[in-house]
Design a protein around this motif. Structure first.
Motif, mmCIF file in Angstrom:
data_model
loop_
_atom_site.group_PDB
_atom_site.id
_atom_site.type_symbol
_atom_site.label_atom_id
_atom_site.label_comp_id
_atom_site.label_asym_id
_atom_site.label_seq_id
_atom_site.Cartn_x
_atom_site.Cartn_y
_atom_site.Cartn_z
ATOM 1 N N THR A 149 0.856 -1.191 0.000
ATOM 2 C CA THR A 149 0.000 0.000 0.000
ATOM 3 C C THR A 149 0.887 1.234 0.000
ATOM 4 O O THR A 149 1.584 1.496 0.975
ATOM 5 N N PRO A 150 0.883 2.016 -1.093
ATOM 6 C CA PRO A 150 1.758 3.192 -1.139
ATOM 7 C C PRO A 150 1.341 4.253 -0.135
ATOM 8 O O PRO A 150 0.161 4.396 0.194
ATOM 9 N N MET A 151 2.321 4.986 0.376
ATOM 10 C CA MET A 151 2.038 6.059 1.322
ATOM 11 C C MET A 151 1.494 7.277 0.580
ATOM 12 O O MET A 151 1.807 7.507 -0.599
ATOM 13 N N ASP A 152 0.690 8.054 1.266
ATOM 14 C CA ASP A 152 0.120 9.280 0.715
ATOM 15 C C ASP A 152 1.169 10.388 0.798
ATOM 16 O O ASP A 152 1.494 10.869 1.882
ATOM 17 N N LEU A 153 1.704 10.792 -0.357
ATOM 18 C CA LEU A 153 2.788 11.769 -0.384
ATOM 19 C C LEU A 153 2.311 13.206 -0.222
ATOM 20 O O LEU A 153 3.127 14.135 -0.235
ATOM 21 N N THR A 154 1.020 13.404 -0.064
ATOM 22 C CA THR A 154 0.512 14.768 0.128
ATOM 23 C C THR A 154 0.479 15.164 1.593
ATOM 24 O O THR A 154 0.079 16.282 1.923
#
Length: 501
Positions: free
Chosen positions: A124-129
């Motif tokens: 699950t990719p991390m939220d880069l915002t």
């Protein structure tokens, strides 16, 4: 999904206030956002009690979010394919970072559920915002704890030692809620030979010259091997060697709690370090595991028979923090302070070391530890980590991120595994009022099918394996092998102790 497949440019054009200052990413932090090295640190924390989520959120608001890196998000270049270029402070909404999944009241295998949950996190990719960290709360009873907290922090925020120091700075001794954890220290007493004689200074000069020449020679040899590894020198293709693209696949995390007292017993009898012992038992466990796998491929189930090929080259990469790490007490005071002018020593200042592992079947289990000590002593008398850090920075400035990431990825891929050992608190601690039973950190996103991590805490040593199950389908068996060899080493050390008495 890899970082490069889903990362899109984020428009940063807006009206900035005077307080909004973009801090550039360090060279290592930029590397950890390359698609080939998109790494995150995972730390499982077991607690004695059910976790009160609101207490955790309140504690984080009072401490962790005051750390500038924890309260900063990435800034992306709007024209250079959305590449991250720096950090900017932002207001943290803790609710966005503390995740509490809805769990069924009856789970048949809680420990397997936790393993599967962490495996899913690695995909699950991390939220880069938003700031690149999160805490998952699982109020589920396992064999070692009544609840589990899972930290996931992007490696670009800091090196593993710094991030673990940050987490531990948020804990307090259970016996004294106002005191930060204390850590064991090595006895560094040295015998002073000939201190009152005229020959003392001559001997000191000779020893210093000998040490300097030995340091120079070991550094040259190590750098030559590292350069060869970047270009062509590959480890033997064993059943634990990663296949192409393993950094993008899911990782399974398993752990085993070992006795630190048993490790210390072996250490004291053999007059070595704890690190020598754990490298030794890891070499022994890997040797037994590989021998079994080679035997199975031949249809021979006799584990006493030597099925290992001759001259196996198997090396581990070690990340070494070459910058002094902030003390736990200093971090705790900084997070409790509201002084914005306080200086934070932070970032990724890490070099690499290639550590050869001895893969063989030996009659005396203590031979693995003797071999480990010899190898580690040579590495201690080398500046390999410092020079690999300097070289990485130079290549990054001269040739750019893409070339540096490719070279680093190639060097790591040509080795077999990652290995680390972190010293933890020597007494029981609490995380915002929740007494901890174990601490199990590791990492994923690098091109290895096996990562071995040791973490001490109180009178125990937690062994953590992060594996690609397509390569290592039975990680618990490898844990068994390492644990059994610790028992063999303890028995042999006890016999040796009795014999000398």
């Amino acid at each position: 999904m890899a970082c490069g497949q889903w990362l899109k440019p984020i428009n940063t054009t807006r009206n900035k206030t005077e307080d909004e200052v973009v801090e550039p990413l360090s060279p290592a932090s930029r590397l950890f956002h390359a698609p080939q090295l998109n790494c995150c640190i995972i730390a499982m924390v077991g607690c004695k009690t059910m976790i009160n989520v609101e207490v955790i959120k309140d504690g984080i608001n009072q401490t962790m979010v005051k750390h500038p890196r924890i309260s900063s998000k990435l800034v992306f270049h709007p024209k250079k394919h959305g590449k991250p270029v720096g950090w900017i402070r932002t207001k943290v909404n803790v609710d966005d970072h503390v995740i509490v999944p809805n769990l069924h009241s009856h789970i048949n295998s809680p420990d397997k559920f936790v393993e599967d949950y962490v495996t899913n996190l690695t995909q699950t990719p991390m939220d880069l915002t938003k700031p690149l960290w999160e805490i998952h709360i699982l109020n589920i009873k396992t064999k070692d704890a009544n609840s589990i907290a899972i930290f996931r922090i992007h490696h670009s925020i800091g090196d593993g030692v710094s991030l673990m120091s940050l987490v531990l700075a948020c804990t307090r001794k259970t016996s004294d809620p106002n005191a930060v954890p204390t850590f064991p220290t090595e006895d560094k007493k040295k015998k002073k030979l000939f201190e009152n004689s005229s020959s003392f200074w001559l001997l000191s000069c000779f020893l210093w010259l000998w040490f300097a020449l030995k340091m120079l020679w070991n550094t040259i040899v190590d750098l030559c091997f590292f350069l060869a590894t970047m270009i062509f020198l590959k480890d033997t293709n064993t059943p634990v060697k990663a296949s192409r693209g393993t950094e993008k696949g899911p990782k399974k995390f398993v752990y085993r709690i070992l006795s630190l007292d048993d490790i210390k017993l072996v250490k004291n009898v053999m007059n070595v370090t704890i690190n020598d012992v754990i490298v030794g038992i890891t070499q022994a466990g890997l040797s037994r595991y590989l021998n079994r796998k080679y035997g199975e491929s031949k249809g021979d189930q006799n584990v006493q028979q030597n099925h290992l090929p001759q001259h196996i080259r198997l090396r581990s990469t070690l990340l070494v923090n070459i910058r002094p790490t902030s003390k736990i007490q200093d971090l705790a005071e900084q997070m409790e302070s509201n002084d914005p002018k306080r200086k934070w020593e932070w970032g990724n200042s890490i070099g690499y070391i290639l550590l050869p592992f001895d893969i063989a079947l030996r009659d005396d289990p203590l031979d693995y530890i003797r071999k480990a000590k010899t190898t580690i002593d040579k590495k201690k008398q080398s500046l390999e980590a410092v020079f690999t850090f300097i070289c990485a920075e130079f290549i990054l400035k001269a040739l750019g991120l893409g070339v540096t990431a490719t070279i680093t990825h190639r060097a790591l891929s040509n080795a077999t595994l990652s290995f680390s050992n972190v010293v933890g608190p020597k007494e029981e601690i609490s995380f915002y009022g929740h007494p901890m039973t174990f601490l199990a950190p590791s990492v994923y996103g690098h091109p290895h099918a096996l990562t071995v991590h040791f973490q001490s805490y109180m009178d125990q040593m937690t062994l953590v394996l992060a594996v690609d199950q397509n390569v290592i389908p039975e990680p618990h068996r490898l844990c068994d092998d390492i644990e059994e060899f610790l028992a063999f080493a303890k028995e042999a050390a006890q016999k040796k102790k009795i014999f000398h008495i």
